[in-house]
Write an enzyme that holds these catalytic residues in place. Sequence first.
Site, PDB file in Angstrom:
ATOM      1  N   ASP A 281      -0.182   5.035   1.109  1.00 48.34           N
ATOM      2  CA  ASP A 281      -0.434   5.972   2.216  1.00 48.34           C
ATOM      3  C   ASP A 281      -0.338   5.296   3.585  1.00 48.34           C
ATOM      4  O   ASP A 281      -1.027   4.305   3.847  1.00 48.34           O
ATOM      5  CB  ASP A 281      -1.819   6.600   2.074  1.00 48.34           C
ATOM      6  CG  ASP A 281      -1.953   7.445   0.814  1.00 48.34           C
ATOM      7  OD1 ASP A 281      -0.924   7.831   0.234  1.00 48.34           O
ATOM      8  OD2 ASP A 281      -3.110   7.721   0.424  1.00 48.34           O
TER       9      ASP A 281
ATOM     10  N   ASP B  80       0.874  -1.162   0.000  1.00 45.10           N
ATOM     11  CA  ASP B  80       0.000   0.000   0.000  1.00 45.10           C
ATOM     12  C   ASP B  80       0.929   1.235   0.000  1.00 45.10           C
ATOM     13  O   ASP B  80       2.121   1.112   0.305  1.00 45.10           O
ATOM     14  CB  ASP B  80      -0.856  -0.054   1.271  1.00 45.10           C
ATOM     15  CG  ASP B  80      -1.574   1.242   1.542  1.00 45.10           C
ATOM     16  OD1 ASP B  80      -2.242   1.753   0.629  1.00 45.10           O
ATOM     17  OD2 ASP B  80      -1.466   1.746   2.677  1.00 45.10           O
TER      18      ASP B  80
HETATM   19 MG    MG Z   1      -2.808   3.084   3.604  1.00 42.35          MG
END
Ligand code: MG
Length: 206
Positions: free
Chosen positions: A38, A36
Amino acid sequence: MPRQRPETAAPSPPPEGWQVLSADAPNAYPLAVVFDLDYTIWDLWIDTHITPPLKRKGDELNHLTDRCGTALSLFPEVPALLAELKVRRIHIAAASRTHTPELAREALSLLLVAGADGTVRAQTYFNTMEIYPGSKLRHFREIHRATGIPYEQMLFFDDEHRNFEVERLGVTMVLVRDGMDWAAWREGVNKWRGRRGIKVGRDGRD
Ligand SMILES: [Mg+2]
């Protein structure tokens, strides 16, 4: 009556027994590692905290600033981890639900990091990038379709509990609490090995 085993007890061996490998054996690692973006590889939401344009001062390593002076950097241990995965020839993918995919791609393209052969753009480490809003089931189906890598050979790092839904496909996910680092990597590899019935021999090194 026997006491219940604590939850921390070692997992019971798989029916076919453990497969003991050296730490350098290629199949001691997943074929693909998916990150991922963020709050997993950087500590912000790029679609809400960053205002374009992003800028880099000269060839400064792992540091960008946006229009308002907000800094964007990878978590400190991420560059070396990406380099290690590349050395091990592990497929590296990004799976992000951000609402600003172009800005995320631009950040990865502008960010410079130290690699084994000198300075490289962070983006060069990513073999596959699936960046768009929606359920991460879609992101993983797309990675699987594009690469042919089985879900059971994918190890995923993400900071959001809801994304555990991808485990339904066979992916192994680890929840990242304070940003991606070597400790999270070791936790992930151990979890993935445990599920595959793989143990690494004592002569090995992680
Ligand atoms: Mg995230």
